[in-house]
Write a protein that holds these residues in place. Structure first.
Motif, short mmCIF file in Angstrom:
data_model
loop_
_atom_site.label_atom_id
_atom_site.label_comp_id
_atom_site.label_asym_id
_atom_site.label_seq_id
_atom_site.Cartn_x
_atom_site.Cartn_y
_atom_site.Cartn_z
N UNK A 121 0.81 -1.24 0.06
CA UNK A 121 -0.01 0.19 0.05
C UNK A 121 0.84 1.31 0.09
N UNK A 122 1.77 1.49 0.80
CA UNK A 122 2.58 2.55 1.02
C UNK A 122 3.29 2.86 -0.57
N UNK A 123 3.72 1.62 -1.22
CA UNK A 123 4.52 1.80 -2.46
C UNK A 123 3.36 2.28 -3.32
N UNK A 124 2.13 1.99 -3.57
CA UNK A 124 1.28 2.58 -4.33
C UNK A 124 1.06 3.93 -4.11
N UNK A 125 0.92 4.40 -2.90
CA UNK A 125 0.61 5.79 -2.38
C UNK A 125 1.91 6.64 -2.99
N UNK A 126 3.20 5.97 -2.83
CA UNK A 126 4.28 6.75 -3.22
C UNK A 126 4.23 6.92 -4.79
N UNK A 127 3.73 6.02 -5.40
CA UNK A 127 3.78 6.04 -7.00
C UNK A 127 2.64 6.72 -7.57
N UNK A 128 1.60 7.12 -6.59
CA UNK A 128 0.49 7.86 -7.24
C UNK A 128 0.88 9.49 -7.43
N UNK A 129 1.09 9.78 -8.60
CA UNK A 129 1.41 11.27 -8.91
C UNK A 129 0.47 12.25 -8.39
N UNK A 130 -0.83 11.82 -8.54
CA UNK A 130 -1.83 12.75 -8.18
C UNK A 130 -1.81 13.19 -6.46
N UNK A 131 -1.70 11.89 -5.77
CA UNK A 131 -1.54 12.03 -4.36
C UNK A 131 -0.23 12.86 -4.12
N UNK A 132 0.81 12.40 -4.65
CA UNK A 132 2.37 13.11 -4.37
C UNK A 132 1.89 14.85 -4.63
N UNK A 133 1.27 15.21 -5.84
CA UNK A 133 1.03 16.65 -6.04
C UNK A 133 0.03 17.19 -4.96
N UNK A 134 -0.81 16.52 -4.40
CA UNK A 134 -1.70 16.88 -3.33
C UNK A 134 -0.91 17.16 -2.13
N UNK A 135 -0.04 16.41 -1.90
CA UNK A 135 0.72 16.37 -0.50
C UNK A 135 1.84 17.40 -0.79
#
Length: 435
Positions: A121-135
């Motif tokens: 799960x943590x790797x998938x969060x890391x690889x999500x560009x949309x989430x990275x942009x939001x954070x």
């Protein structure tokens, strides 16, 4: 027993009337959000907006406890899937239905973003560009962000968002974290606008610290008090045992965990999560007509089966989570009550936590002649509350416990009774519940 004020009782009453309108409902309306905000500005400003992203392989305990505790504080928590679908296959076979997709959150501002751990799960969060942009936007604008378990090292650290900051994470990821932060071994670490924590066993402390960050210490105390949290975090657990018997099973105990609308989600998920870690065969059965249930803090969980599908099966243990609405559904289910009665008559194992000992077991004569405990405000419903001050009580083939904050101990006691204390402590240490 001393009377409890309504103020202390209310936070745990999972079926207390829901407001007719709440800011969290805005996302479900077709009217543009900006047009509503002006007419509900007071309500909207009162509820802090929190984003909790989830992915396949997310640690369900970390996600659900955080969501549950923040919603108890009044936060408007958005559970967003970073997958292509809303239904998340979290770790340990737990299925969570998210509120939205992460793409729906791109234009929103949040008062807090909290990343649960778990692998992958943590790797998938890391690889999500949309989430990275939001954070990244969250950090750039000076708003709080947080992560637990693997997520501080795998996601926040990889994004370079912990530079020069003290942070902690799951023990086996500490070396990775040390390359991107000042790594410390605190159970919960706050440094400026970021909060990090170690693992499943520190999630309640983590979640309460997030409430304090958003709302202050007094609110955090108001929320944590009725949850019956431990004061001695990290210490070994203990329990009261009367009339001890050997709990036996085959290769692996077969355990039934019923759930219903209004069940307390953190109690259900902690029980399922911990027992599956111990390699028990856990069957999650919906007492309602659908596999999907809406739990007490509006977390949507998906059961493995309907109760009807397993009614003729044999279980080594049947264990009931609490939550006022869920307990009411249990006590009104003739099929479940008959199953519990047969379990008792066969001298098989059964248990309950929080509201369920008082509202399900007691009225149906399932505690007769036994000692038990329950949610503090409901102990006066027990015919014999003499052992009710204990956090977990085992009386022969019955195990009971007090509330959300005692659920880890409750689940670990079940592990201990089946597999021995060494196995339970090994598991507790792996989850960073005990040192």
């Amino acid at each position: 027993m001393a009377a409890l004020s309504l103020r202390h009782l209310t936070p745990n009453l999972s079926s207390s009337p829901k407001p007719l309108f709440h800011p969290s409902h805005l996302s479900k309306l077709s009217i543009p959000r900006r047009n509503i905000r002006s007419s509900t500005s007071i309500m909207a400003s009162a509820a802090k907006k929190v984003l909790v992203p989830v992915a396949n392989g997310t640690e369900p305990l970390e996600a659900v406890v955080t969501i549950d505790v923040l919603r108890r504080a009044g936060a408007d928590v958005m559970v967003a899937s970073v997958e292509k679908q809303l239904c998340i296959d979290a770790a340990h076979g737990v299925k969570i239905l998210a509120d939205s997709l992460i793409s729906d959150c791109e234009r929103s501002d949040f008062d807090l973003i909290s990343l649960p751990g778990g692998m992958p799960g943590s790797t998938t969060l890391r690889d999500c560009k949309t989430l990275e942009s939001i954070v990244r936007k969250q950090v750039a604008e000076g708003r709080p962000y947080a992560a637990i378990c693997a997520a501080p090292a795998v996601a926040l650290g990889s994004w370079g968002l912990l530079k020069g900051l003290k942070a902690t994470c799951y023990p086996s990821f500490m070396e990775q974290l040390s390359s991107s932060a000042s790594a410390v071994e605190s159970r919960v670490q706050k440094d400026g606008k970021v909060v990090t924590s170690r693992g499943p066993g520190t999630t309640m402390e983590y979640a309460v610290s997030l409430v304090e960050m958003l709302y202050g210490k007094e609110k955090a105390d108001d929320v944590s008090g009725p949850m019956v949290l431990r004061s001695n975090h990290g210490d070994e657990y203990s329990f009261a045992e009367l009339n001890p018997i050997q709990w036996t099973c085959g290769d692996s105990p077969k355990i039934l965990v019923p759930i219903a609308n209004g069940s307390e989600e953190m109690e259900a998920v902690i029980i399922i999560d911990v027992l599956r870690r111990a390699k028990a065969e856990v069957v999650v059965a919906s007492v309602g007509e659908k596999l999907e249930i809406v739990a007490s803090r509006n977390v949507k969980l998906v059961a493995d089966v309907l109760l009807d599908e397993v009614i003729g099966n044999s279980f080594d243990l049947i264990v009931l989570p609490g939550g006022l609405g869920g307990a009411q559904a249990f006590t009104e289910s003739d099929k479940l009550v008959n199953l519990l009665k047969k379990q008792r008559e066969s001298n098989k194992l059964y248990g309950a936590i929080c509201a369920s000992p008082a509202l399900v077991l007691e009225p149906h004569g399932l505690i007769k002649g036994k000692k038990a405990t329950a949610f503090p405000a409901m102990c006066n419903k027990l015919s014999d509350p003499s052992e009710a001050e204990n956090r977990v009580v085992v009386d022969g083939n019955l195990v009971t416990s007090r509330g959300p904050g005692t659920t880890m101990e409750f689940a670990l006691v079940i592990v201990e009774k089946f597999f021995g204390r060494d196995k339970a402590l090994e598991l507790a240490k792996a989850m960073v519940f005990v040192h």
